[in-house]
Write a protein that holds these residues in place. Structure first.
Motif, mmCIF file in Angstrom:
data_model
loop_
_atom_site.group_PDB
_atom_site.id
_atom_site.type_symbol
_atom_site.label_atom_id
_atom_site.label_comp_id
_atom_site.label_asym_id
_atom_site.label_seq_id
_atom_site.Cartn_x
_atom_site.Cartn_y
_atom_site.Cartn_z
ATOM 1 N N ASN A 107 0.861 -1.169 0.000
ATOM 2 C CA ASN A 107 0.000 0.000 0.000
ATOM 3 C C ASN A 107 0.905 1.229 0.000
ATOM 4 O O ASN A 107 1.572 1.491 -0.995
ATOM 5 N N LEU A 108 0.989 1.979 1.088
ATOM 6 C CA LEU A 108 1.967 3.071 1.150
ATOM 7 C C LEU A 108 3.384 2.524 1.033
ATOM 8 O O LEU A 108 4.264 3.144 0.434
ATOM 9 N N ALA A 109 3.618 1.381 1.624
ATOM 10 C CA ALA A 109 4.893 0.678 1.434
ATOM 11 C C ALA A 109 4.770 -0.194 0.190
ATOM 12 O O ALA A 109 3.843 -0.995 0.086
ATOM 13 N N GLU A 110 5.714 -0.048 -0.744
ATOM 14 C CA GLU A 110 5.635 -0.847 -1.967
ATOM 15 C C GLU A 110 6.299 -2.204 -1.815
ATOM 16 O O GLU A 110 6.058 -3.106 -2.622
ATOM 17 N N SER A 111 7.136 -2.380 -0.765
ATOM 18 C CA SER A 111 7.742 -3.681 -0.509
ATOM 19 C C SER A 111 8.296 -3.692 0.902
ATOM 20 O O SER A 111 8.404 -2.651 1.560
ATOM 21 N N TRP A 112 8.685 -4.865 1.370
ATOM 22 C CA TRP A 112 9.270 -5.005 2.702
ATOM 23 C C TRP A 112 10.076 -6.294 2.773
ATOM 24 O O TRP A 112 9.899 -7.207 1.960
ATOM 25 N N GLU A 113 10.978 -6.340 3.738
ATOM 26 C CA GLU A 113 11.751 -7.544 4.024
ATOM 27 C C GLU A 113 11.634 -7.855 5.503
ATOM 28 O O GLU A 113 11.512 -6.949 6.337
ATOM 29 N N VAL A 114 11.681 -9.140 5.820
ATOM 30 C CA VAL A 114 11.581 -9.601 7.200
ATOM 31 C C VAL A 114 12.834 -10.408 7.519
ATOM 32 O O VAL A 114 13.227 -11.293 6.749
ATOM 33 N N SER A 115 13.464 -10.106 8.645
ATOM 34 C CA SER A 115 14.651 -10.859 9.041
ATOM 35 C C SER A 115 14.268 -12.294 9.370
ATOM 36 O O SER A 115 13.116 -12.593 9.709
ATOM 37 N N ALA A 116 15.227 -13.182 9.286
ATOM 38 C CA ALA A 116 14.966 -14.602 9.499
ATOM 39 C C ALA A 116 14.409 -14.878 10.887
ATOM 40 O O ALA A 116 13.633 -15.824 11.079
ATOM 41 N N ASP A 117 14.782 -14.043 11.868
ATOM 42 C CA ASP A 117 14.288 -14.266 13.229
ATOM 43 C C ASP A 117 13.045 -13.451 13.546
ATOM 44 O O ASP A 117 12.589 -13.404 14.692
ATOM 45 N N ALA A 118 12.471 -12.795 12.549
ATOM 46 C CA ALA A 118 11.222 -12.027 12.691
ATOM 47 C C ALA A 118 11.325 -10.919 13.732
ATOM 48 O O ALA A 118 10.332 -10.562 14.373
ATOM 49 N N THR A 119 12.502 -10.329 13.891
ATOM 50 C CA THR A 119 12.655 -9.187 14.802
ATOM 51 C C THR A 119 12.792 -7.863 14.055
ATOM 52 O O THR A 119 12.541 -6.803 14.635
ATOM 53 N N THR A 120 13.176 -7.898 12.778
ATOM 54 C CA THR A 120 13.408 -6.672 12.020
ATOM 55 C C THR A 120 12.586 -6.683 10.738
ATOM 56 O O THR A 120 12.683 -7.619 9.928
ATOM 57 N N TYR A 121 11.778 -5.646 10.583
ATOM 58 C CA TYR A 121 10.933 -5.488 9.398
ATOM 59 C C TYR A 121 11.362 -4.208 8.696
ATOM 60 O O TYR A 121 11.254 -3.116 9.253
ATOM 61 N N THR A 122 11.864 -4.348 7.472
ATOM 62 C CA THR A 122 12.346 -3.203 6.698
ATOM 63 C C THR A 122 11.321 -2.857 5.625
ATOM 64 O O THR A 122 10.986 -3.702 4.786
ATOM 65 N N PHE A 123 10.838 -1.620 5.657
ATOM 66 C CA PHE A 123 9.803 -1.178 4.723
ATOM 67 C C PHE A 123 10.364 -0.146 3.756
ATOM 68 O O PHE A 123 11.199 0.691 4.127
ATOM 69 N N HIS A 124 9.870 -0.191 2.522
ATOM 70 C CA HIS A 124 10.257 0.748 1.481
ATOM 71 C C HIS A 124 9.005 1.488 1.002
ATOM 72 O O HIS A 124 8.107 0.895 0.394
ATOM 73 N N LEU A 125 8.928 2.772 1.315
ATOM 74 C CA LEU A 125 7.794 3.590 0.900
ATOM 75 C C LEU A 125 7.882 3.928 -0.579
ATOM 76 O O LEU A 125 8.978 3.928 -1.164
ATOM 77 N N ARG A 126 6.757 4.255 -1.155
ATOM 78 C CA ARG A 126 6.753 4.744 -2.531
ATOM 79 C C ARG A 126 7.454 6.100 -2.579
ATOM 80 O O ARG A 126 7.222 6.961 -1.725
ATOM 81 N N GLU A 127 8.259 6.280 -3.560
ATOM 82 C CA GLU A 127 9.009 7.533 -3.683
ATOM 83 C C GLU A 127 8.074 8.657 -4.146
ATOM 84 O O GLU A 127 7.334 8.503 -5.112
ATOM 85 N N GLY A 128 8.116 9.771 -3.421
ATOM 86 C CA GLY A 128 7.327 10.930 -3.823
ATOM 87 C C GLY A 128 5.938 11.000 -3.239
ATOM 88 O O GLY A 128 5.117 11.806 -3.691
ATOM 89 N N LEU A 129 5.633 10.206 -2.221
ATOM 90 C CA LEU A 129 4.336 10.300 -1.547
ATOM 91 C C LEU A 129 4.189 11.669 -0.884
ATOM 92 O O LEU A 129 5.155 12.234 -0.370
ATOM 93 N N LYS A 130 2.949 12.171 -0.865
ATOM 94 C CA LYS A 130 2.690 13.482 -0.261
ATOM 95 C C LYS A 130 1.412 13.438 0.570
ATOM 96 O O LYS A 130 0.440 12.770 0.210
ATOM 97 N N TRP A 131 1.448 14.159 1.703
ATOM 98 C CA TRP A 131 0.240 14.374 2.483
ATOM 99 C C TRP A 131 -0.749 15.204 1.657
ATOM 100 O O TRP A 131 -0.366 15.791 0.639
#
Length: 639
Positions: A107-131
């Motif tokens: 949605n607002l995040a276009e992709s994400w990665e999850v660490s193997a131990d499920a402690t770290t979630y890295t999100f990538h927002l769409r570039e150029g989003l605006k309020w």
């Protein structure tokens, strides 16, 4: 690291009749031409290409590409009816559920990665989003929201304030950030995809930081000058920081939703309105910026009769909340032609029309001991003639059912769903004897073991479900015929909730949440949160949020809590499901609450010229129907 642009959450619930998936996850093709609504022509806004992100979310319409224009009319029941706005306007978090409710998609995040131990979630927002005011939406806004919701003076915050597994935010760059948990968190994606996911994307740092002393040293003084005793009250008023009830009261508050506040929802408002967000970041398959509909208009009224009459007169374009009752269904069915509307089908996630919860943590030790006794609860259940309730109240729709996962759920257990649902006064009498109740008195009612009178008061709120009045009056007659003296206490919703921490109530009723969203909403299967009214103080022990009233749970309840903690830390969905099945097996054995009947399918009302509305819809709050069916791609066809 496990990389994802979408994640499966549970087996498909809809089988072969699954609705067509809504999301085209790839970005718009190179050179895509974008188009805007005619109402934005001639304004001093930047061109639509500059208002959209570099990779807008492309949405496939349910039926067809729509046309712009029109006002969607609906209604709120009173000035605190925020749930309808959450379900229609606010379902735009970092991620979301697809229409089948079996996958988490970008949605607002276009992709994400999850660490193997499920402690770290890295999100990538769409570039150029605006309020909606044109300022950039970046990772800094996420970090700011988590920082604010972590403040001690803010009472709740979901995963943000979970004391057993705190989260921190690491900002990598404008479009990349990480949620880092102290321990594995296997359920965070469902939290972010639910209606609760709005929290972390709801506070603009550019706007809201002016009310926060860390970023504005003069905030406290400016708050007083603005008429507020503290900066927290100022923040609450401007950014709806500490309460949902005023989230929609400030038109200046930036948003990322398809529509933004026009006329605010204040305490004395007779109408709340919303207007299209010119910076909304989704387009259809032909490059048309969404939403199609220009305005939303919500009548505010405490009168259910007024809202029903509006629908019958064709003055509501789409709604189910409040008006789509069992009693109203024949009226609405007969009025379709005159009102120029149609009825569509809702498949409820609720597994019960009503759940009866005896307070096992009563402040009166004698009552707490009785209500914790499984035999007492079994006896009550066997005094309920469920089929009579189904026939009289629900015109035969539904079937006797306990608080258990729905038949469509992969967690369905027929024995759990059907145990103690037979109307059997003799078995109830044996259960009461096993529970240690005293002999019946001269009025035919059982007493406590010491011979003192036993009167059970059941709290209810008739405004939530009008049919509860009739249900409870029948239930009262049935249980009293079996020897338990019942008093019904129809009270205000505020008092209903205030009684819970005090612990001085016998029983309360509510609807049967958790029929499909079993892991996300286990309130009746285990004492996991404030809605587990049957063991509110055990839930505080589990949450760690109110130690002053917490009580150590019974061993079986503690075993469930240990399993649920394992579940929350498990990254493998198959293992999570197995842990949930163990929790359900314990609930089945200990029978903490009493259900009445499996709901029949519900319905919604839609104007005949309103298009792109899916039918049927899965209906829930955590899956905030109709939000996951994308109202921003609904439109009015020419008549």
């Amino acid at each position: 690291m496990r990389k994802s642009t979408g994640g499966r959450t549970r087996p498909t619930l809809w089988g072969a009749t699954a609705l067509v998936s809504l999301m085209t996850l790839a970005g718009a093709a190179h050179g895509q031409q974008y188009h805007q609504a005619p109402m934005l022509d001639g304004t001093d806004l930047p061109p639509v290409e500059e208002r959209l992100p570099a990779n807008p979310l492309v949405v496939t319409p349910v039926e067809s590409v729509g046309t712009y224009g029109g006002t969607w009319r609906s209604a709120l029941r009173g000035g605190l009816d925020n749930a309808w706005i959450a379900r229609t306007v606010a379902y735009d978090g970092l991620v979301r559920y697809n229409r089948e409710w079996n996958e988490i998609v970008p949605n607002l995040a276009e992709s994400w990665e999850v660490s193997a131990d499920a402690t770290t979630y890295t999100f990538h927002l769409r570039e150029g989003l605006k309020w909606n005011n044109g300022t950039p939406f970046t990772s800094a806004d996420i970090a700011f929201a988590v920082e604010l919701f972590s403040e001690p003076s803010y009472g709740v915050g979901g995963f943000i304030k979970n004391p057993s597994n705190p989260v921190t935010v690491e900002v990598v760059d404008d479009t990349t950030f990480k949620f880092v948990f102290e321990k594995p968190n296997g359920v965070i994606m469902d939290e972010l995809a639910s209606v609760n996911g709005f929290t972390v994307v709801s506070l603009s740092k550019d706007y809201c930081s002016q009310f926060y002393p860390k970023y504005n040293p003069d905030a406290a003084a400016q708050a007083k000058a603005a008429g507020f005793e503290t900066w927290e009250l100022w923040m609450t008023d401007r950014c709806s920081w500490a309460t949902e009830t005023i989230r929609w009261a400030n038109p200046e508050l930036p948003m990322m939703n398809a529509w933004m506040i026009d006329e605010p929802l204040t305490g004395d408002a007779s109408r709340a309105t919303f207007v299209r967000n010119p910076y909304y970041w989704k387009v259809d398959t032909e490059g048309n910026q969404l939403p199609y509909i220009d305005h939303l208009s919500m009548r505010v009224s405490d009168s259910l009769e007024e809202l029903t009459l509006m629908a019958l007169n064709g003055e509501i374009d789409f709604q189910d909340r409040h008006i789509a009752t069992v009693a109203n269904q024949p009226l609405f069915f007969d009025g379709q032609e005159a009102g120029d509307y149609r009825l569509g089908e809702n498949v409820p996630s609720n597994m019960n029309t009503m759940v009866l919860q005896f307070n096992m943590n009563h402040v009166d030790p004698k009552r707490a001991e009785l209500f914790q006794n499984k035999d007492f609860r079994v006896g009550i259940s066997q005094l309920i003639d469920r089929q009579e309730i189904i026939d009289v109240i629900f015109t035969g729709q539904g079937e006797p059912f306990q608080a258990a996962p729905r038949p469509e759920s992969p967690f369905y257990d027929e024995e759990m769903a059907k145990q103690y649902t037979e109307f059997d006064p003799d078995a109830a009498a044996a259960a009461f004897e096993a529970a240690g109740l005293g002999a019946r008195n001269g009025d035919g009612f059982y007493t406590f073991a010491d011979g003192s009178p036993l009167v059970v008061t059941i709290d209810m709120i008739s405004t939530v479900r009008p049919e509860w009045i009739d249900m409870m009056e029948l239930l009262q007659l049935q249980i009293e015929a079996g020897g338990i003296d019942i008093e019904l206490n129809n009270i205000d919703r505020t008092l209903y909730y205030e009684k819970r921490p005090a612990g001085d109530y016998d029983a309360q009723i509510w609807q049967g949440d958790g029929g499909l969203d079993v892991i996300q909403e286990p309130r009746y299967y285990m004492a996991n949160g404030d809605e587990s009214v049957w063991a509110y103080r055990w839930a505080q022990w589990f949450q760690g949020s109110r130690p002053e009233i917490a009580e150590e749970p019974a061993p079986w309840a503690k075993e469930q809590m240990d399993l649920f903690n394992q579940l929350r830390g498990e990254g493998d969905p198959v293992k999570r499901d197995d842990l949930m099945k163990q929790i359900l097996a314990i609930a089945k054995e200990n029978f903490p609450v009493i259900g009445i009947s499996l709901p029949g399918n519900g319905y919604y009302i839609a104007r005949n010229n309103m298009r792109n509305i899916a039918e049927p819809m899965l209906h829930a709050y955590l899956f905030p129907t109709p939000g996951p069916y994308d109202p921003f791609q609904w439109y009015f066809a020419a008549e």
